[in-house]
Every structure is written in C-alpha cells, then in structure tokens.
Design an enzyme around this catalytic site. Structure first.
Site, PDB file in Angstrom:
ATOM      1  N   GLN A 106      -9.332   2.176  -0.276  1.00 49.32           N
ATOM      2  CA  GLN A 106      -9.155   2.482  -1.700  1.00 49.32           C
ATOM      3  C   GLN A 106     -10.157   3.541  -2.143  1.00 49.32           C
ATOM      4  O   GLN A 106      -9.813   4.469  -2.874  1.00 49.32           O
ATOM      5  CB  GLN A 106      -9.310   1.204  -2.530  1.00 49.32           C
ATOM      6  CG  GLN A 106      -8.192   0.214  -2.259  1.00 49.32           C
ATOM      7  CD  GLN A 106      -8.359  -1.098  -3.002  1.00 49.32           C
ATOM      8  OE1 GLN A 106      -9.334  -1.300  -3.721  1.00 49.32           O
ATOM      9  NE2 GLN A 106      -7.404  -1.991  -2.826  1.00 49.32           N
TER      10      GLN A 106
ATOM     11  N   ASP B 252      -6.883  -7.875   4.821  1.00 50.50           N
ATOM     12  CA  ASP B 252      -6.171  -8.778   3.905  1.00 50.50           C
ATOM     13  C   ASP B 252      -5.675 -10.047   4.592  1.00 50.50           C
ATOM     14  O   ASP B 252      -5.120 -10.935   3.939  1.00 50.50           O
ATOM     15  CB  ASP B 252      -4.974  -8.049   3.283  1.00 50.50           C
ATOM     16  CG  ASP B 252      -5.434  -7.005   2.276  1.00 50.50           C
ATOM     17  OD1 ASP B 252      -6.559  -7.131   1.758  1.00 50.50           O
ATOM     18  OD2 ASP B 252      -4.666  -6.065   2.014  1.00 50.50           O
TER      19      ASP B 252
ATOM     20  N   ARG C  18       1.417   4.176  -3.066  1.00 52.69           N
ATOM     21  CA  ARG C  18       1.168   5.593  -2.799  1.00 52.69           C
ATOM     22  C   ARG C  18       2.414   6.440  -3.031  1.00 52.69           C
ATOM     23  O   ARG C  18       2.331   7.591  -3.466  1.00 52.69           O
ATOM     24  CB  ARG C  18       0.640   5.764  -1.369  1.00 52.69           C
ATOM     25  CG  ARG C  18      -0.827   5.301  -1.249  1.00 52.69           C
ATOM     26  CD  ARG C  18      -1.194   4.938   0.161  1.00 52.69           C
ATOM     27  NE  ARG C  18      -2.608   4.656   0.360  1.00 52.69           N
ATOM     28  CZ  ARG C  18      -3.214   3.488   0.086  1.00 52.69           C
ATOM     29  NH1 ARG C  18      -2.531   2.488  -0.434  1.00 52.69           N
ATOM     30  NH2 ARG C  18      -4.507   3.329   0.301  1.00 52.69           N
TER      31      ARG C  18
ATOM     32  N   SER D 282       0.835  -1.213   0.000  1.00 51.16           N
ATOM     33  CA  SER D 282       0.000   0.000   0.000  1.00 51.16           C
ATOM     34  C   SER D 282       0.867   1.259   0.000  1.00 51.16           C
ATOM     35  O   SER D 282       0.600   2.212  -0.735  1.00 51.16           O
ATOM     36  CB  SER D 282      -0.887   0.027   1.254  1.00 51.16           C
ATOM     37  OG  SER D 282      -1.805  -1.029   1.224  1.00 51.16           O
TER      38      SER D 282
ATOM     39  N   ARG E 156     -12.574 -14.639  -1.460  1.00 58.94           N
ATOM     40  CA  ARG E 156     -11.667 -15.303  -0.510  1.00 58.94           C
ATOM     41  C   ARG E 156     -12.404 -16.198   0.486  1.00 58.94           C
ATOM     42  O   ARG E 156     -11.804 -17.130   1.021  1.00 58.94           O
ATOM     43  CB  ARG E 156     -10.805 -14.267   0.224  1.00 58.94           C
ATOM     44  CG  ARG E 156      -9.734 -13.728  -0.687  1.00 58.94           C
ATOM     45  CD  ARG E 156      -8.813 -12.725  -0.019  1.00 58.94           C
ATOM     46  NE  ARG E 156      -7.705 -12.431  -0.916  1.00 58.94           N
ATOM     47  CZ  ARG E 156      -6.926 -11.367  -0.832  1.00 58.94           C
ATOM     48  NH1 ARG E 156      -7.124 -10.490   0.131  1.00 58.94           N
ATOM     49  NH2 ARG E 156      -5.942 -11.188  -1.692  1.00 58.94           N
TER      50      ARG E 156
HETATM   51  C1  S3P Z   1      -5.710  -1.326   0.208  1.00 56.55           C
HETATM   52  C2  S3P Z   1      -6.957  -1.344   0.780  1.00 56.55           C
HETATM   53  C3  S3P Z   1      -7.728  -2.576   1.025  1.00 56.55           C
HETATM   54  C4  S3P Z   1      -6.861  -3.813   0.926  1.00 56.55           C
HETATM   55  C5  S3P Z   1      -5.938  -3.773  -0.260  1.00 56.55           C
HETATM   56  C6  S3P Z   1      -5.012  -2.576  -0.174  1.00 56.55           C
HETATM   57  C7  S3P Z   1      -5.031  -0.043  -0.007  1.00 56.55           C
HETATM   58  O1  S3P Z   1      -8.751  -2.665   0.054  1.00 56.55           O
HETATM   59  O2  S3P Z   1      -7.677  -4.966   0.864  1.00 56.55           O
HETATM   60  O3  S3P Z   1      -5.169  -4.954  -0.354  1.00 56.55           O
HETATM   61  O4  S3P Z   1      -3.813  -0.040  -0.285  1.00 56.55           O
HETATM   62  O5  S3P Z   1      -5.701   0.999   0.103  1.00 56.55           O
HETATM   63  P1  S3P Z   1     -10.208  -1.992   0.265  1.00 56.55           P
HETATM   64  O6  S3P Z   1     -10.048  -0.541   0.358  1.00 56.55           O
HETATM   65  O7  S3P Z   1     -10.990  -2.386  -0.949  1.00 56.55           O
HETATM   66  O8  S3P Z   1     -10.731  -2.621   1.528  1.00 56.55           O
END
Ligand code: S3P
Length: 434
Positions: free
Chosen positions: A169, A315, A26, A22, A346
């Site tokens: 996200q 996750d 970014r 993540s 999942r």
């Molecule tokens: C992430 C947010 C999560 C996570 C993904 C990474 C991110 O998803 O499951 O692996 O980097 O913002 P969601 O925002 O859909 O929950």
C-alpha cells in the site's frame, strides 16, 4: 449479524471464489486516470471496492456496472479528475485510503478521505511521511489516523523512498503520487510485496522498472485504458483451502485463482506443514498468472513458519493460525507484527478467540506460538474483521460443538457470498441476528 456454525462434513466440489480485492481496487483507480476506456471483468463487487467505485464517480469518472462483476470505466486521463463535492468515504479499506491519498496528492483540488471505525483507527503516518517528502500536504488526526485532508495544487517532486515496513500500500501510494511528480520516483522494499500496481501500470503503457528490490518510474507518463481480467482472490480461496485441509476426506478444486508469486506465500507455508495442494491449468489472465487449486484433506504438522514468507502471505495469517491449531505439535510465527495494524489487531483477535475455543496460544509483540489441539464449541468475537470471522467459521466446522462467531457483517467487504459458498461445500453455517 453473527454466524452459527456446527460441526460439518465437507464434500468433494469445484468452487469459484470472488475476484481479487487488490486488483479490483487498482483497476478502478488506474482505469479512471487512463486515457480511454478500461473494461474490467471478474471485478469484486464487495463493499470495499464498491466504496472505491463511488469515490471515483465522486471525482467525476463515469463507471458503469452492467452486472456485478463487470465495469466499464471511461478514463478521464491523468489530469481529468474533478473536485468532489463531499468527503470521500472509503469504508473499511486501508488499500483504498492509502492509494487514494497518493493519487489525490497530485491533483489540483483538495479532498478529504474518511472511513469506518476500523479504518479511522489505522496508521496513515506511513504514507504521509513519503508523500510529504514529495511535496504533498496531508493532515490527519493527531495520532496519524484518518480522516485525511489532502491539499491540492501542490507541485510534487520525485523521491527515492526506502520503505521501513514491507507494504504494497505504501509502495503503491508513492508510485501513484510519482505519476504526478517531476523526475523519477523510486521505492526500495525491505521484503517483496504484492506487485499488482506495477503490473497494471505496465499493461497501461507506463514504464516501471524493478532492480534488486527497487521499483522506479518517471513522472508525467500517460496511462492507456485496457482490458483487466481480475483473477479469483487467493486470499478468499484460502478459507476454502483451510476448510478442505481440516476436513475428514474432502477433495476440492477452486477455479482460476490468482497465483501472482508475490501473493502465494500461503501455499508454500501450508505445503511445508504437509498440506496436499496442487496447482492445475496454470495460465496468464492478462497481466496476472492464475491456476486451479486442488486441495485434499491433510494431516498438518506444526513447525517454524519462515519469516521470509510473511510479506507474501500477509493477509492469510488468521487462516494459518487455525491451520496451526489443527496441526500436530507447535507452530511458531515470527515477524508478523504488521498483523497488529490490519482491519483489527489480528494477533490479539485470533489468540483471544482460539483460547476461547480451548487452543493454547502464546503471544509476543510480533509473533505467536500456537499449540495444536482440538477446538471446543463456544463463542468468539470477529472484532469486526472479515478475515478473522471467516477463519473462525472454518475452524468451527471441526469443533466439538457449535460455535457462534459474532459481528460478521464485514465479511462482505472481501467475500460476498461466503456463507453460500461454504454451505455449498457442506459447512453447516447459519446467519443469526440479535
Ligand atoms: C494490500 C496490501 C496489504 C494487504 C492488504 C491489501 C494491497 O497491506 O494486507 O489487504 O492491495 O496493496 P499492506 O501494504 O499494509 O501490507
């Protein structure tokens, strides 16, 4: 490519896992639209983040990678991105697709975002809705899935968005579009989600406020390039934690892992099940807290997993399902419906594979009940999902016989070097091909 894993004895060790996915994504997006240079260390050179790097280069950003884990991003400023000459391929990554849709909504040019088969099946309505309310125009396939056609040259307006699902996200997509919008953009989350975007924006000089679950930011702010030190990914460390907990008597330390409190749900859930996990050497790595994780083999006990921890461990549920199968008694998971729209469904993928290995799992729309038992040998399908593949690889170390885990190529999206890393602590794991 498949993994063949035989019952194994893990040994005491100190390991390092790759950088946080993540934060790596970014750093690329925010570093690209910052003024000046952003220097990234600890970058995750996995397929997903490399696809994002290629996308940013296609948008006119110079990004050097002097070695796999270091990047030098020559930021072009908020208005410096250029029209790409072809579609942007974001591979397997929902994060990249959704955040890029927000970023690209505010550009003067149009673009097309596409992904692999898994990504092309994932829901994008959740970002199209708020971005459209801001004035963006995004077209998807009729069922709301990629590819996405993002129209450029539109004027965006700040909105307040009450997110129906807890999603970092979606929050980040709206905030990135908000950088290009008139007025204030704010997002209220129904549960706390990872805040890496807000932290990095602040480090780059953007004022972002948070109050009672609402994050607010004024549009038009300038980002300044900075140093980003990416912590090791707790989501990857989770597989080492899992293997150690399940082992006979291993005692393993994982170096300098990201401990952002919006991500550490897995530690609390496992400790609640009786896991012997302690955190050592806590410190700050730039804007993100880190610590060494010390984990020892433990007898786990099932129970009800607190739904309040779901968004903080989102996750890690494939690994937690395996922990539950190895625990005494029954473990109940509720409020995990989001797992059905990840890289695979999942809940279904884990339930099917665990049943094939002799574990009883009862499924519902947004939950599962896992009955503790013993893993038999056998064959399971990862459903092309990296975290499902790695969860079964760790389960297989305590199975009664050899386990074949099919289609594990996607492990490289988040944990390049996984096989070598777990083999290094004693797992008997081989790559086999058809
Ligand atoms: C992430 C947010 C999560 C996570 C993904 C990474 C991110 O998803 O499951 O692996 O980097 O913002 P969601 O925002 O859909 O929950």
């Amino acid at each position: 490519m498949h993994f063949k894993v035989s019952p194994s004895t893990l040994r005491d060790a100190r390991v390092t896992v790759p950088g946080d996915k993540s934060v790596s994504h970014r750093s690329l997006m925010l570093g690209s639209i910052a003024e000046g240079r952003t220097q990234v260390s600890g970058f995750l050179a996995g397929e997903d983040c490399l696809a994002t790097a290629a996308a940013m280069r296609a948008l006119g950003v110079t990004i050097e990678q002097p070695n796999p884990t270091e990047l030098i991003i020559e930021g072009v400023g908020r208005n410096g991105l250029q029209a790409p000459s072809s579609d942007l391929d974001l591979g397997n990554s929902g994060t990249a697709m959704r955040l890029m849709a927000g970023l690209l909504s505010g550009q003067p040019f149009s673009s097309v975002l596409k992904g692999d088969t898994s990504l092309n099946g994932r829901p994008m309505g959740r970002i199209i809705k708020p971005l459209t309310a801001m004035g963006a125009a995004i077209e998807s396939d009729c069922d709301g899935t990629p590819p996405l056609q993002v129209t450029g040259g539109l004027r965006l307006q700040g909105i307040h968005y009450d997110m129906p699902v807890a999603s970092a996200q979606v929050k980040s997509a709206v905030l990135l579009a908000g950088l290009y919008a008139d007025g204030t953009t704010s997002v209220t989350e129904p549960a706390v989600t990872r805040d890496h975007t807000e932290r990095m924006l602040r480090t780059m000089g953007v004022t972002v406020t948070e109050s009672s679950g609402t994050i607010s930011m004024d549009g038009g702010q300038i980002l300044r390039g900075c140093e980003v030190r990416v912590p090791a990914d707790l989501s990857s460390a989770t597989f080492i934690i899992l293997g150690t907990l399940l082992s006979q008597d291993a005692d393993i330390i994982i170096n300098s892992v990201g401990m952002n409190p919006t991500r550490t749900g897995v530690i609390g859930i496992l400790q609640g099940m009786g896991a012997d996990i302690t955190l050592e050497n806590p410190q700050l790595l730039g804007e993100e807290p880190v610590a060494d994780i010390r984990v020892r083999a433990s007898r786990l006990q099932g129970g009800a997993v607190d739904p309040a921890l779901v968004s903080l461990a989102i996750d890690e549920f494939p690994a937690l399902f395996v922990a539950a199968a190895a625990a005494q008694g029954v473990t109940t998971f509720t409020g995990i419906g989001e797992l059905r729209v990840k890289e695979s469904d999942r809940i279904a993928a884990m339930a099917k594979g665990m049943r094939q290995l002799g574990i009883r799992v009862d499924e519902s729309d947004d939950g599962a009940v896992v009955h503790g038992g013993r893993f038999s040998g056998g064959e399971v399908d990862s459903c092309h999902d990296h975290r499902v593949a790695m969860s079964f690889a760790m389960a297989a170390t305590i199975a009664d016989d050899e386990v074949l885990i099919r289609d594990v190529d996607n492990v490289d999206t988040s944990f390049p070097g996984f096989r070598t890393c777990v083999a290094g602590i004693g797992a008997d794991i081989e790559v086999v091909r058809d």
